[in-house]
Design a protein around this motif. Structure first.
Motif, mmCIF file in Angstrom:
data_model
loop_
_atom_site.group_PDB
_atom_site.id
_atom_site.type_symbol
_atom_site.label_atom_id
_atom_site.label_comp_id
_atom_site.label_asym_id
_atom_site.label_seq_id
_atom_site.Cartn_x
_atom_site.Cartn_y
_atom_site.Cartn_z
ATOM 1 N N VAL A 1 -1.613 13.832 7.589
ATOM 2 C CA VAL A 1 -2.856 13.066 7.739
ATOM 3 C C VAL A 1 -3.318 12.501 6.399
ATOM 4 C CG1 VAL A 1 -5.286 13.208 8.400
ATOM 5 C CG2 VAL A 1 -3.563 14.359 9.791
ATOM 6 N N ALA A 2 -3.207 13.295 5.335
ATOM 7 C CA ALA A 2 -3.626 12.836 4.003
ATOM 8 C C ALA A 2 -2.806 11.637 3.539
ATOM 9 C CB ALA A 2 -3.509 13.982 3.001
ATOM 10 N N ASP A 3 -1.525 11.592 3.918
ATOM 11 C CA ASP A 3 -0.677 10.442 3.572
ATOM 12 C C ASP A 3 -1.202 9.173 4.232
ATOM 13 O OD1 ASP A 3 1.140 11.903 2.013
ATOM 14 O OD2 ASP A 3 2.408 12.379 3.731
ATOM 15 N N PHE A 4 -1.526 9.270 5.507
ATOM 16 C CA PHE A 4 -2.034 8.092 6.231
ATOM 17 C C PHE A 4 -3.381 7.639 5.652
ATOM 18 C CE2 PHE A 4 0.970 9.277 9.663
ATOM 19 C CZ PHE A 4 1.541 8.039 9.859
ATOM 20 N N VAL A 5 -4.215 8.589 5.278
ATOM 21 C CA VAL A 5 -5.509 8.263 4.672
ATOM 22 C C VAL A 5 -5.272 7.526 3.354
ATOM 23 C CG1 VAL A 5 -7.551 9.240 3.560
ATOM 24 C CG2 VAL A 5 -6.835 10.078 5.786
ATOM 25 N N ALA A 6 -4.296 7.989 2.572
ATOM 26 C CA ALA A 6 -3.990 7.365 1.276
ATOM 27 C C ALA A 6 -3.494 5.916 1.450
ATOM 28 C CB ALA A 6 -2.941 8.181 0.531
ATOM 29 N N VAL A 7 -2.645 5.696 2.452
ATOM 30 C CA VAL A 7 -2.136 4.346 2.717
ATOM 31 C C VAL A 7 -3.282 3.431 3.149
ATOM 32 C CG1 VAL A 7 -0.617 2.942 4.173
ATOM 33 C CG2 VAL A 7 0.194 5.140 3.277
ATOM 34 N N ALA A 8 -4.139 3.937 4.040
ATOM 35 C CA ALA A 8 -5.281 3.138 4.518
ATOM 36 C C ALA A 8 -6.241 2.813 3.379
ATOM 37 C CB ALA A 8 -6.014 3.890 5.629
ATOM 38 N N ARG A 9 -6.430 3.770 2.472
ATOM 39 C CA ARG A 9 -7.312 3.535 1.326
ATOM 40 C C ARG A 9 -6.714 2.447 0.411
ATOM 41 N NH1 ARG A 9 -7.622 8.478 -0.600
ATOM 42 N NH2 ARG A 9 -9.632 9.021 0.341
ATOM 43 N N ALA A 10 -5.404 2.513 0.165
ATOM 44 C CA ALA A 10 -4.734 1.529 -0.681
ATOM 45 C C ALA A 10 -4.741 0.155 -0.034
ATOM 46 C CB ALA A 10 -3.300 1.964 -0.979
ATOM 47 N N LEU A 11 -4.673 0.142 1.292
ATOM 48 C CA LEU A 11 -4.677 -1.143 2.020
ATOM 49 C C LEU A 11 -6.077 -1.720 2.119
ATOM 50 C CD1 LEU A 11 -2.996 -3.136 3.759
ATOM 51 C CD2 LEU A 11 -3.485 -1.688 5.727
ATOM 52 N N GLY A 12 -7.088 -0.817 2.095
ATOM 53 C CA GLY A 12 -8.467 -1.195 2.370
ATOM 54 C C GLY A 12 -9.045 -2.230 1.458
ATOM 55 N N ALA B 1 0.835 -1.202 0.000
ATOM 56 C CA ALA B 1 0.000 0.000 0.000
ATOM 57 C C ALA B 1 0.868 1.251 0.000
ATOM 58 C CB ALA B 1 -0.933 -0.002 1.206
ATOM 59 N N LEU B 2 1.962 1.184 0.748
ATOM 60 C CA LEU B 2 2.905 2.298 0.806
ATOM 61 C C LEU B 2 3.495 2.563 -0.575
ATOM 62 C CD1 LEU B 2 3.875 3.992 3.277
ATOM 63 C CD2 LEU B 2 5.912 2.547 3.332
ATOM 64 N N ALA B 3 3.900 1.491 -1.248
ATOM 65 C CA ALA B 3 4.471 1.606 -2.589
ATOM 66 C C ALA B 3 3.439 2.164 -3.576
ATOM 67 C CB ALA B 3 4.979 0.248 -3.058
ATOM 68 N N ALA B 4 2.187 1.715 -3.431
ATOM 69 C CA ALA B 4 1.133 2.148 -4.348
ATOM 70 C C ALA B 4 0.858 3.647 -4.234
ATOM 71 C CB ALA B 4 -0.146 1.361 -4.073
ATOM 72 N N THR B 5 1.098 4.202 -3.065
ATOM 73 C CA THR B 5 0.853 5.635 -2.866
ATOM 74 C C THR B 5 2.086 6.477 -3.188
ATOM 75 O OG1 THR B 5 1.467 5.450 -0.526
ATOM 76 C CG2 THR B 5 -0.866 5.233 -1.065
ATOM 77 N N GLY B 6 3.206 5.813 -3.475
ATOM 78 C CA GLY B 6 4.431 6.544 -3.823
ATOM 79 C C GLY B 6 5.149 7.152 -2.634
ATOM 80 N N ILE B 7 4.846 6.674 -1.431
ATOM 81 C CA ILE B 7 5.506 7.193 -0.227
ATOM 82 C C ILE B 7 6.786 6.401 0.029
ATOM 83 C CG2 ILE B 7 5.284 7.496 2.282
ATOM 84 C CD1 ILE B 7 2.255 7.910 1.814
ATOM 85 N N ASP B 8 7.875 7.080 0.211
ATOM 86 C CA ASP B 8 9.180 6.460 0.435
ATOM 87 C C ASP B 8 9.169 5.659 1.738
ATOM 88 O OD1 ASP B 8 11.835 5.791 0.766
ATOM 89 O OD2 ASP B 8 12.611 7.816 0.464
ATOM 90 N N SER B 9 9.491 4.375 1.644
ATOM 91 C CA SER B 9 9.454 3.498 2.823
ATOM 92 C C SER B 9 10.572 3.802 3.816
ATOM 93 C CB SER B 9 9.539 2.033 2.390
ATOM 94 O OG SER B 9 10.788 1.765 1.784
ATOM 95 N N GLN B 10 11.505 4.683 3.427
ATOM 96 C CA GLN B 10 12.579 5.043 4.358
ATOM 97 C C GLN B 10 12.188 6.223 5.258
ATOM 98 O OE1 GLN B 10 16.780 4.660 3.006
ATOM 99 N NE2 GLN B 10 15.917 4.613 0.934
ATOM 100 N N ARG B 11 11.018 6.796 5.013
ATOM 101 C CA ARG B 11 10.536 7.880 5.876
ATOM 102 C C ARG B 11 10.055 7.326 7.212
ATOM 103 N NH1 ARG B 11 6.379 11.347 2.309
ATOM 104 N NH2 ARG B 11 6.168 12.464 4.306
ATOM 105 N N ARG B 12 9.954 8.200 8.191
ATOM 106 C CA ARG B 12 9.412 7.822 9.501
ATOM 107 C C ARG B 12 7.974 8.328 9.622
ATOM 108 N NH1 ARG B 12 14.838 8.482 10.266
ATOM 109 N NH2 ARG B 12 15.873 6.882 11.539
#
Length: 273
Positions: A262-273, A245-256
């Motif tokens: 908040v929008a990033d977390f919503v995007a990850v949850a949506r991709a995981l959903g 889900a992280l990869a699908a949203t384009g968020i770097d997995s090396q970030r903390r």
């Protein structure tokens, strides 16, 4: 309606109501301060208000004076006689339920849209907030939350990304609601004075993003902030599908976690959903 009531200190002395440490009680006596708190949610004339842990009724007085129809949940039966006096002073405006607010269905008791205004007992404040914010049905039955917390907790609720206070509570409070710090309250305003400063947070429900289940978002933030010092590729690897889900949203997995908004977390949850 103008009602003359005896000073709160006199009522507390008459009923022998020393604040209970076990129940997280700290009493407020300053009537002007209590009026300011009751004004935060706006005009309460004729509106339904839920108050948790009214104690001897300091904030209850201010809410009743503002014209609210108050349902107060109190588990300390020592306080019931003092609250009964308010019921007599404001006939038809106050309903007191003796019980544990954590075990009571608030929506069922209220039966209509309602505002929550409360000087929450420290020991259950966060748990109640998570319950109000985590409902599967949205918008919720409550129209606003005006809640007093320890200042540290209040700052965690309104925190932005990249700050030390930012975490699960901020995401939960902000992903489909607007949360603001409404007022700081000095420890000296309370009897007995707590060891820490307090603050009041005001929260209003907003629009729920499409395609996101509250429980999924909770699981993502739980995992991400559970090991907040680690990179996301480490903290999320135990949650099935989260790294994809992280990869699908384009968020770097090396970030903390604390660098994601908040929008990033919503995007990850949506991709995981």
């Amino acid at each position: 309606m103008s009602v003359t009531l005896p000073p709160l200190r006199e009522v507390i002395a008459r009923h022998g109501l020393n604040a209970s440490k076990a129940l997280g009680q700290n009493f407020l006596f300053d009537a002007q301060l209590l009026d300011r708190i009751a004004a935060i949610p706006g005009d309460l004339q004729g509106k339904a208000v839920l108050e948790i842990g009214p104690g001897p009724g300091g904030l209850t007085r201010a809410l009743l004076k503002a014209g609210a129809r108050v349902t107060a949940i109190e588990m300390d039966r020592r306080c019931l006689p003092a609250l009964a006096e308010l019921d007599l002073a404001y006939p038809g405006q106050l309903r007191v339920i003796e019980g544990d607010a954590m075990r009571i269905d608030h929506d069922a008791e209220m039966g209509e849209p309602y505002a929550v205004v409360a000087n929450l007992p420290y020991n259950v404040g966060t748990a109640l907030l998570v319950r109000w914010l985590g409902g599967a049905t949205w918008p919720p039955r409550w129209t606003s939350l005006t809640l007093m917390f320890q200042q540290e907790v209040a700052q965690r609720i309104v925190a932005g990304p990249g700050t030390g206070a930012y975490g699960r509570l901020a995401v939960l409070a902000q992903w489909r609601s607007a949360a603001r710090l409404a007022m700081k309250v000095h420890r000296s305003a309370f009897t007995p004075p707590p060891k820490v400063m307090s603050a009041i947070v005001h929260i209003e429900p907003g629009t729920m993003p499409d395609g996101v289940a509250p429980r999924t978002l909770e699981r993502v933030t739980e995992a991400a902030f559970g090991q907040r010092r680690k990179m996301l590729r480490q903290s999320l690897k135990g949650l099935p599908g989260a790294l994809d889900a992280l990869a699908a949203t384009g968020i770097d997995s090396q970030r903390r976690a604390e660098t994601l908004d908040v929008a990033d977390f919503v995007a990850v949850a949506r991709a995981l959903g």
